[in-house]
Scaffold this motif. Structure first.
Motif, PDB file in Angstrom:
ATOM      1  N   ASN A   1       0.857  -1.181   0.000  1.00 29.20           N
ATOM      2  CA  ASN A   1       0.000   0.000   0.000  1.00 29.20           C
ATOM      3  C   ASN A   1       0.890   1.226   0.000  1.00 29.20           C
ATOM      4  O   ASN A   1       1.357   1.685   1.034  1.00 29.20           O
ATOM      5  N   GLY A   2       1.133   1.769  -1.196  1.00 23.91           N
ATOM      6  CA  GLY A   2       2.097   2.850  -1.310  1.00 23.91           C
ATOM      7  C   GLY A   2       3.476   2.328  -0.958  1.00 23.91           C
ATOM      8  O   GLY A   2       3.898   1.292  -1.462  1.00 23.91           O
ATOM      9  N   ASP A   3       4.175   3.017  -0.069  1.00 25.60           N
ATOM     10  CA  ASP A   3       5.494   2.565   0.363  1.00 25.60           C
ATOM     11  C   ASP A   3       5.427   1.645   1.583  1.00 25.60           C
ATOM     12  O   ASP A   3       6.449   1.149   2.045  1.00 25.60           O
ATOM     13  N   ASP A   4       4.223   1.433   2.105  1.00 37.63           N
ATOM     14  CA  ASP A   4       4.064   0.568   3.273  1.00 37.63           C
ATOM     15  C   ASP A   4       3.777  -0.872   2.838  1.00 37.63           C
ATOM     16  O   ASP A   4       3.124  -1.113   1.817  1.00 37.63           O
ATOM     17  N   TYR A   5       4.273  -1.810   3.619  1.00 36.85           N
ATOM     18  CA  TYR A   5       3.972  -3.210   3.349  1.00 36.85           C
ATOM     19  C   TYR A   5       3.681  -3.933   4.658  1.00 36.85           C
ATOM     20  O   TYR A   5       4.112  -3.526   5.741  1.00 36.85           O
ATOM     21  N   ALA A   6       2.903  -5.009   4.544  1.00 32.69           N
ATOM     22  CA  ALA A   6       2.601  -5.868   5.683  1.00 32.69           C
ATOM     23  C   ALA A   6       2.676  -7.307   5.208  1.00 32.69           C
ATOM     24  O   ALA A   6       2.255  -7.628   4.091  1.00 32.69           O
ATOM     25  N   ILE A   7       3.221  -8.176   6.048  1.00 25.02           N
ATOM     26  CA  ILE A   7       3.349  -9.589   5.724  1.00 25.02           C
ATOM     27  C   ILE A   7       2.736 -10.401   6.864  1.00 25.02           C
ATOM     28  O   ILE A   7       3.052 -10.175   8.035  1.00 25.02           O
ATOM     29  N   ASP A   8       1.846 -11.324   6.501  1.00 22.80           N
ATOM     30  CA  ASP A   8       1.243 -12.231   7.470  1.00 22.80           C
ATOM     31  C   ASP A   8       1.555 -13.656   7.044  1.00 22.80           C
ATOM     32  O   ASP A   8       1.349 -14.021   5.874  1.00 22.80           O
ATOM     33  N   GLY A   9       2.045 -14.465   7.965  1.00 26.45           N
ATOM     34  CA  GLY A   9       2.403 -15.833   7.636  1.00 26.45           C
ATOM     35  C   GLY A   9       1.907 -16.822   8.666  1.00 26.45           C
ATOM     36  O   GLY A   9       1.786 -16.509   9.856  1.00 26.45           O
ATOM     37  N   LEU A  10       1.587 -18.020   8.199  1.00 25.35           N
ATOM     38  CA  LEU A  10       1.170 -19.104   9.082  1.00 25.35           C
ATOM     39  C   LEU A  10       1.814 -20.399   8.601  1.00 25.35           C
ATOM     40  O   LEU A  10       1.708 -20.762   7.423  1.00 25.35           O
ATOM     41  N   VAL A  11       2.508 -21.080   9.498  1.00 23.69           N
ATOM     42  CA  VAL A  11       3.056 -22.412   9.243  1.00 23.69           C
ATOM     43  C   VAL A  11       2.426 -23.358  10.252  1.00 23.69           C
ATOM     44  O   VAL A  11       2.436 -23.084  11.449  1.00 23.69           O
ATOM     45  N   GLN A  12       1.852 -24.470   9.754  1.00 25.62           N
ATOM     46  CA  GLN A  12       1.139 -25.379  10.652  1.00 25.62           C
ATOM     47  C   GLN A  12       1.368 -26.825  10.234  1.00 25.62           C
ATOM     48  O   GLN A  12       1.387 -27.152   9.038  1.00 25.62           O
ATOM     49  N   ALA A  13       1.541 -27.694  11.227  1.00 27.45           N
ATOM     50  CA  ALA A  13       1.752 -29.113  10.958  1.00 27.45           C
ATOM     51  C   ALA A  13       0.577 -29.692  10.193  1.00 27.45           C
ATOM     52  O   ALA A  13      -0.586 -29.337  10.426  1.00 27.45           O
ATOM     53  N   SER A  14       0.882 -30.598   9.247  1.00 28.80           N
ATOM     54  CA  SER A  14      -0.158 -31.266   8.473  1.00 28.80           C
ATOM     55  C   SER A  14       0.378 -32.609   7.995  1.00 28.80           C
ATOM     56  O   SER A  14       1.562 -32.925   8.158  1.00 28.80           O
ATOM     57  N   GLY A  15      -0.500 -33.409   7.367  1.00 30.90           N
ATOM     58  CA  GLY A  15      -0.074 -34.709   6.876  1.00 30.90           C
ATOM     59  C   GLY A  15       0.478 -35.575   7.993  1.00 30.90           C
ATOM     60  O   GLY A  15       0.016 -35.529   9.142  1.00 30.90           O
ATOM     61  N   LEU A  16       1.509 -36.360   7.680  1.00 34.28           N
ATOM     62  CA  LEU A  16       2.123 -37.217   8.688  1.00 34.28           C
ATOM     63  C   LEU A  16       2.820 -36.415   9.776  1.00 34.28           C
ATOM     64  O   LEU A  16       3.129 -36.941  10.848  1.00 34.28           O
ATOM     65  N   GLY A  17       3.056 -35.127   9.493  1.00 38.32           N
ATOM     66  CA  GLY A  17       3.688 -34.276  10.489  1.00 38.32           C
ATOM     67  C   GLY A  17       2.885 -34.153  11.757  1.00 38.32           C
ATOM     68  O   GLY A  17       3.443 -33.951  12.845  1.00 38.32           O
ATOM     69  N   THR A  18       1.547 -34.293  11.661  1.00 37.08           N
ATOM     70  CA  THR A  18       0.711 -34.171  12.850  1.00 37.08           C
ATOM     71  C   THR A  18       0.912 -35.336  13.819  1.00 37.08           C
ATOM     72  O   THR A  18       0.510 -35.248  14.978  1.00 37.08           O
ATOM     73  N   LEU A  19       1.517 -36.424  13.333  1.00 39.30           N
ATOM     74  CA  LEU A  19       1.777 -37.567  14.208  1.00 39.30           C
ATOM     75  C   LEU A  19       2.994 -37.351  15.095  1.00 39.30           C
ATOM     76  O   LEU A  19       3.162 -38.030  16.110  1.00 39.30           O
ATOM     77  N   ILE A  20       3.878 -36.402  14.688  1.00 36.33           N
ATOM     78  CA  ILE A  20       5.118 -36.198  15.439  1.00 36.33           C
ATOM     79  C   ILE A  20       5.255 -34.783  15.995  1.00 36.33           C
ATOM     80  O   ILE A  20       6.130 -34.520  16.816  1.00 36.33           O
ATOM     81  N   THR A  21       4.398 -33.867  15.545  1.00 37.34           N
ATOM     82  CA  THR A  21       4.511 -32.484  16.015  1.00 37.34           C
ATOM     83  C   THR A  21       3.169 -31.784  15.917  1.00 37.34           C
ATOM     84  O   THR A  21       2.316 -32.149  15.094  1.00 37.34           O
TER      85      THR A  21
END
Length: 259
Positions: free
Chosen positions: A52-72
């Motif tokens: 937005n003009g010279d301003d910026y915003a970054i939103d991020g989400l990392v979440q366990a999924s797949g077989l990853g949910t069995l270990i984390t």
């Protein structure tokens, strides 16, 4: 190990974009990723960058999924605000919430003109042992947050120079070098991707005897591939290979476009 994976996600998966001098206004770039460990899917990631003009915003989400949910039960939320000065990003704030089972850590940092003005970690990690490399005031000058760090002016050779990063706890540098190009296709993109070889150099805010960090610091196999979004004229990470002592993390863009 938790801290090493944290660095991996923050430095690479959270890499946002290469930003040129000519920018679209009021548009958002949405990029989704699949994250796998030694070929096994362990997490999904979503990142939204709004200009937005010279301003910026970054939103991020990392979440366990797949077989990853069995270990984390990994979940990482990140937010950044900043502004562009002379075509380069200038961090204003960076926050990251890291959750994995009973492990919880919140990082918050404020910046002004490249200098860290305040940084907090919650809960307070308390006294460090003798192997801890302390962050001092000289480490907090001429730095940028890890998400904004990849926002470099687009050029014929963007993969050069070094990036001084402070993530709320650790001061590090990434040294970039060209790594060629390769074909890449995903939802929203088909063409060639530009490769950046990266060398990870911890400076302060880490354990001297952390074997995983030491392994990453000596690795020559950390490579991130960027693709050009024609609508916004920005380079965005679409593929990354991050070596770990016990395997390799691969981050692959499954969606690439303007939302």
């Amino acid at each position: 190990m938790l801290k090493t994976i944290y660095h991996t996600f923050v430095i690479v998966a959270f890499s946002s974009l290469f930003l040129p001098q000519a920018r679209a206004q009021g548009e958002a770039l949405q990029t989704d990723y699949t994250i796998s460990f030694s070929g096994i899917k362990i997490a999904d990631a979503k990142f939204k960058t709004t200009l937005n003009g010279d301003d910026y915003a970054i939103d991020g989400l990392v979440q366990a999924s797949g077989l990853g949910t069995l270990i984390t039960s990994l979940k990482v939320d990140a937010e950044v605000e900043g502004a562009l000065k002379d075509g380069r990003p200038d961090s204003k704030s960076f926050s990251l919430k890291y959750r994995d089972g009973d492990y919880a850590r919140d990082y918050l940092a404020y910046y002004r003109n490249g200098r860290v003005t305040k940084a907090t970690i919650s809960p307070d990690p308390g006294p460090r042992d003798s192997n801890w490399v302390e962050v001092t005031s000289r480490h907090l000058r001429n730095v940028i947050d890890p998400l904004s760090a990849m926002m470099l002016p687009a050029s014929a050779n963007p993969c050069q120079g070094s990036l001084a990063i402070f993530d709320g706890e650790t001061r590090l540098e990434l040294k970039l070098a060209p790594a060629g190009s390769r074909p890449f296709s995903t939802d929203g993109f088909s063409g060639r991707a530009v490769g950046c070889a990266m060398r990870f150099h911890p400076i302060a805010g880490f354990e001297r005897k952390d074997e995983d960090i030491d392994f990453l610091a000596h690795s020559t196999e950390l490579v991130v591939w960027f693709a050009l979004n024609d609508r916004l004229n920005v380079y965005v990470p679409v593929l990354a290979h991050i070596p770990l002592k016990i395997g390799r993390i691969t981050i692959y863009a499954t969606k690439f476009g303007v939302s």
